[in-house]
Design a protein around this motif. Structure first.
Motif: not given
Length: 354
Positions: A250, A274-275, A278, A281-282, A307
Motif C-alpha cells: 500500500a 489487495d493493495a 485498492e 479503485d482509488n 476488474h
C-alpha cells in the motif's frame, strides 16, 4: 563440479520434452558427451516449449523405473525431473547429478520449494534460462504500457457494448513519458531498451547499483519511492524472493502519482494484490497488466478477473515458438563452459534463490 569438468565420460540426460533435432544439436556440440534421450518416457508437448508436457501422460511402472534410472545415471540434466520441485528434490537426493539446466527464467522458486539440504545446495548447480525470455517479456511489458496509455480496455468495453461515446476521450503519449523498471536484470534492461525506442525516459532499481547505458537513474529498492513520484508507468521484472515479498504494498502504490500504469512480468509474490486492487479503485493505478499472480492459476474468486482496468494473462508472456531452440543454445554454451572449466552462466543463487 571439478570432478566432471574434464571427464571424458560426461553423461547428459534429457528430462523434459524436447524436439529430436535439438537433442541432436546438443549431441553434435560435443561428441565426447553421452546424451540420453528416450522420447517415449517423456510427455508430448501440447504447444512449443511445453516443458511439462501433456498432464494426461502416464508412464507404465516399467517406464517409470527406466526414466529414473536414466536420470540417476547422468552427471547433467536438461530440465527438472517431471518439471517440478518434487522431481528436483528426488534427483538431488540421488547424489550423482551435479548440474541441472532449468527451463524457467525464475528457477529459484522451484529450487527453494524443493527444500534441499545445505549439502545438496552446495553440491548441485542449477542454471536458469534467464535472458532467453527477455525479449518476449519486454515486448509484453511494453504492450501493457501501451494498453494503459491508449485506454484499450475502454475501447474493448465500448466495442462489446456497441457503444460510440458522444465525448471522445484523449489518450496519453508514450514518447516523453517516464518509465520505472524494478529489476534491471536482462529482462529489465531489454524492457528499458524497447521503451527508449518509443521515446520514454527510463529509470529503475537494481540490487547492486551500477550505471546502465540509456537508464537515467539507477537506485536500490530503498530509492524506489523517489522514482515512483515522477513515473507514468511502472514495470516489475523482479523475481520472487524473501526480499521482494509484497514489495509493491500500500505504501509503494501510494508513492505513485495518480493514474500510473502498472505491469508485472516478474513474480506475483512481489505484489500485494489487495493493495493493488485498492490502488486501482482509488485511481493511483489507472491500469494493470498482469502476467503473474500470488496464486496460480488465479483463483476464480479473485476480483482481478472482473476488474475493468486489469488485463489478466495466464503466465504466458514469456512463451514463444523459439524458446526451446534458445534454451538448447544456452545449454550448449554452458556445456562448453563446463568442459573448459569456466564459470557457468545464470547460476541460481542458493541463498537468495534467483
Amino acid at each position: 563440479m571439478m570432478n566432471i569438468m574434464t571427464s571424458s565420460n560426461l553423461t547428459v540426460a534429457i528430462a523434459v520434452p524436447l524436439e529430436a533435432e535439438l537433442v541432436e544439436s546438443i549431441r553434435a556440440a560435443d561428441p565426447a558427451v553421452t546424451v540420453l534421450y528416450e522420447p517415449e518416457l517423456l510427455p508430448p508437448e501440447r504447444f512449443p516449449a511445453d516443458h511439462a508436457g501433456d498432464p494426461a501422460f502416464r508412464r507404465s511402472e516399467a517406464q517409470e523405473d527406466r526414466y529414473w534410472e536414466m536420470l540417476r545415471s547422468a552427471d547433467v540434466l536438461y530440465g527438472f525431473p517431471n518439471e517440478n520441485a518434487a522431481g528436483l528434490a528426488a534427483i538431488a537426493a540421488s547424489g550423482k547429478v551435479q548440474w541441472i539446466q532449468a527451463m524457467a527464467a525464475g528457477a529459484g522458486g522451484a529450487v527453494k520449494a524443493a527444500n534441499l539440504s545445505a549439502a545438496e545446495l552446495q553440491r548441485l548447480t542449477v542454471t536458469s534460462s534467464a535472458g532467453v525470455h527477455a525479449l518476449p517479456l519486454a515486448e509484453f511489458a511494453l504492450m501493457g504500457v501501451l494498453n494503459g496509455f491508449k485506454r484499450t480496455a475502454e475501447l474493448a468495453a465500448n466495442q462489446s457494448a456497441r457503444h460510440w461515446p458522444e465525448v471522445r476521450t484523449p489518450v496519453r503519449l508514450v514518447s516523453g513519458s517516464n518509465l520505472v523498471v524494478t529489476g534491471l536484470g536482462e529482462i529489465g534492461v531489454e524492457t528499458a531498451r524497447l521503451a527508449r525506442t518509443m521515446g520514454m525516459n527510463v529509470s529503475g532499481t537494481k540490487r547492486r547499483v551500477t550505471p546502465i547505458d540509456g537508464v537515467d537513474r539507477v537506485t536500490d529498492t530503498a530509492g524506489l519511492p523517489g522514482l515512483l513520484a515522477a513515473a507514468d508507468a511502472v514495470v516489475n521484472t523482479l523475481p520472487g524472493t524473501p526480499y521482494t515479498e509484497k514489495l509493491f504494498n500500500a505504501d509503494v502504490f501510494a508513492a505513485m502519482k495518480p493514474g500510473t500504469v502498472f505491469v508485472n512480468v516478474g513474480r506475483g509474490s512481489v505484489v500485494d494484490e489487495d493493495a493493488l486492487l485498492e490502488a486501482l479503485d482509488n485511481g493511483q493505478v489507472s491500469y494493470a497488466c498482469l502476467d503473474v499472480f500470488a496464486v496460480e492459476p488465479l483463483p476464480v474468486t479473485s476480483p482481478l478477473w472482473a476488474h475493468p482496468n486489469v488485463l489478466v494473462s495466464p503466465h504466458s508472456s514469456a512463451l514463444s515458438s523459439a524458446e526451446n531452440r534458445l534454451i538448447a543454445g544456452r545449454f550448449i554454451e554452458n556445456l562448453g563452459r563446463l568442459r573448459a572449466g569456466a564459470p557457468l552462466l545464470h547460476v541460481v543463487d542458493p541463498v537468495h534463490f534467483y
